[in-house]
Design a protein around this motif. Sequence first.
Motif, PDB file in Angstrom:
ATOM      1  N   THR A   1       0.847  -1.196   0.000  1.00  0.00           N
ATOM      2  CA  THR A   1       0.000   0.000   0.000  1.00  0.00           C
ATOM      3  C   THR A   1       0.879   1.241   0.000  1.00  0.00           C
ATOM      4  N   PRO A   2       1.001   1.910  -1.137  1.00  0.00           N
ATOM      5  CA  PRO A   2       1.793   3.140  -1.193  1.00  0.00           C
ATOM      6  C   PRO A   2       1.224   4.211  -0.260  1.00  0.00           C
ATOM      7  N   GLU A   3       2.043   5.138   0.124  1.00  0.00           N
ATOM      8  CA  GLU A   3       1.621   6.221   1.010  1.00  0.00           C
ATOM      9  C   GLU A   3       0.432   6.973   0.436  1.00  0.00           C
ATOM     10  N   GLU A   4       0.401   7.129  -0.888  1.00  0.00           N
ATOM     11  CA  GLU A   4      -0.695   7.864  -1.546  1.00  0.00           C
ATOM     12  C   GLU A   4      -1.949   7.018  -1.691  1.00  0.00           C
ATOM     13  N   GLY A   5      -1.874   5.731  -1.426  1.00  0.00           N
ATOM     14  CA  GLY A   5      -3.018   4.836  -1.535  1.00  0.00           C
ATOM     15  C   GLY A   5      -2.877   3.806  -2.634  1.00  0.00           C
ATOM     16  N   SER A   6      -2.252   4.174  -3.742  1.00  0.00           N
ATOM     17  CA  SER A   6      -2.083   3.274  -4.883  1.00  0.00           C
ATOM     18  C   SER A   6      -1.010   3.849  -5.794  1.00  0.00           C
ATOM     19  N   ALA A   7      -0.542   3.041  -6.721  1.00  0.00           N
ATOM     20  CA  ALA A   7       0.419   3.531  -7.703  1.00  0.00           C
ATOM     21  C   ALA A   7      -0.208   4.638  -8.558  1.00  0.00           C
ATOM     22  N   ALA A   8      -1.462   4.463  -8.925  1.00  0.00           N
ATOM     23  CA  ALA A   8      -2.142   5.466  -9.754  1.00  0.00           C
ATOM     24  C   ALA A   8      -2.272   6.795  -9.023  1.00  0.00           C
ATOM     25  N   GLU A   9      -2.600   6.738  -7.737  1.00  0.00           N
ATOM     26  CA  GLU A   9      -2.707   7.980  -6.966  1.00  0.00           C
ATOM     27  C   GLU A   9      -1.336   8.614  -6.751  1.00  0.00           C
TER      28      GLU A   9
ATOM     29  N   PHE B   1     -15.260   0.835 -17.482  1.00  0.00           N
ATOM     30  CA  PHE B   1     -15.045   1.853 -16.453  1.00  0.00           C
ATOM     31  C   PHE B   1     -15.267   1.259 -15.076  1.00  0.00           C
ATOM     32  N   ALA B   2     -14.335   1.531 -14.145  1.00  0.00           N
ATOM     33  CA  ALA B   2     -14.400   0.901 -12.817  1.00  0.00           C
ATOM     34  C   ALA B   2     -14.248   1.896 -11.670  1.00  0.00           C
ATOM     35  N   GLY B   3     -14.459   3.204 -11.937  1.00  0.00           N
ATOM     36  CA  GLY B   3     -14.465   4.151 -10.836  1.00  0.00           C
ATOM     37  C   GLY B   3     -13.339   5.169 -10.897  1.00  0.00           C
ATOM     38  N   ARG B   4     -13.267   5.949  -9.823  1.00  0.00           N
ATOM     39  CA  ARG B   4     -12.245   6.997  -9.692  1.00  0.00           C
ATOM     40  C   ARG B   4     -10.915   6.402  -9.224  1.00  0.00           C
ATOM     41  N   LEU B   5      -9.881   7.226  -9.274  1.00  0.00           N
ATOM     42  CA  LEU B   5      -8.556   6.755  -8.887  1.00  0.00           C
ATOM     43  C   LEU B   5      -8.488   6.320  -7.424  1.00  0.00           C
ATOM     44  N   ARG B   6      -9.370   6.826  -6.589  1.00  0.00           N
ATOM     45  CA  ARG B   6      -9.346   6.416  -5.183  1.00  0.00           C
ATOM     46  C   ARG B   6      -9.654   4.922  -5.033  1.00  0.00           C
ATOM     47  N   ASN B   7     -10.201   4.302  -6.074  1.00  0.00           N
ATOM     48  CA  ASN B   7     -10.489   2.874  -6.045  1.00  0.00           C
ATOM     49  C   ASN B   7      -9.414   2.036  -6.731  1.00  0.00           C
ATOM     50  N   ALA B   8      -8.299   2.654  -7.081  1.00  0.00           N
ATOM     51  CA  ALA B   8      -7.273   1.929  -7.832  1.00  0.00           C
ATOM     52  C   ALA B   8      -6.559   0.879  -6.978  1.00  0.00           C
ATOM     53  N   HIS B   9      -6.475   1.087  -5.675  1.00  0.00           N
ATOM     54  CA  HIS B   9      -5.728   0.144  -4.833  1.00  0.00           C
ATOM     55  C   HIS B   9      -6.291  -1.272  -4.945  1.00  0.00           C
TER      56      HIS B   9
END
Length: 235
Positions: free
Chosen positions: A130-138, A200-208
């Motif tokens: 789990t990256p500090e930002e939440g995900s690699a995409a974030e 489509f699968a949502g916003r970047l906050r769901n990338a994790h």
Amino acid sequence: MTTTDDSTQKPPRKDPWELPDVSHLVVGVLGGTGDQGRGLAYRLARAGQRVIIGSRSAGRAAEAAGAIGHGVEGADNAECARRADIVIIAVPWEGHKPLLESLREDLAGKVVVDCVNPLGFDKKGAYALTPEEGSAAEQAAALLPGSRVTAAFHHLSAVLLQDPAVESIDTDVLVLGEARADTDLVQALAQRVTGMRGVFAGRLRNAHQVESLVANLISVNRRYKAHAGLRVTDV
């Protein structure tokens, strides 16, 4: 008699499968000399897309591009980023942050597609980090404030992508992002590949969750000696 004011009526709902034409766009693949990047470059070029692969070494990129064929070009990472309209990030997790930091200006204004999966490995197998930002995409979005960051192409088998005997990559690609125009572009790009569908699968906050699922797929593949992907039902 009751009248209807047309100005108050909502516009018809957009068909989610009405996607733009992306055949004219240049796709850059950073990490294009690695297995995943090379496979994506091959499939997109085979579908008729103009593709440039990037590497720290322009010579290494050119050599890999020649091996891929189908008109793929090679360049150093900065040139690849500058020349492309859409840039796919397909580097190992360890190199993700330093690469994006070095290319912030070159990637400004571009649609950036992050397909990096932060994973660790031990005796029990693969597990999600789990990256500090939440995900690699974030993390990419935080490092590239001038870019239009999306996330996609996480669950594809590099073995199948690179195998010329495999005619169809029968899988869905989950696409995440903040702007519909950008996710529509990436969905359309995915659908250039035979058998592939962008969903489509949502916003970047769901990338994790999407990135983490790769650890599960690795377990599936090891147990069943397979190259598993995903299909979304009832869509």
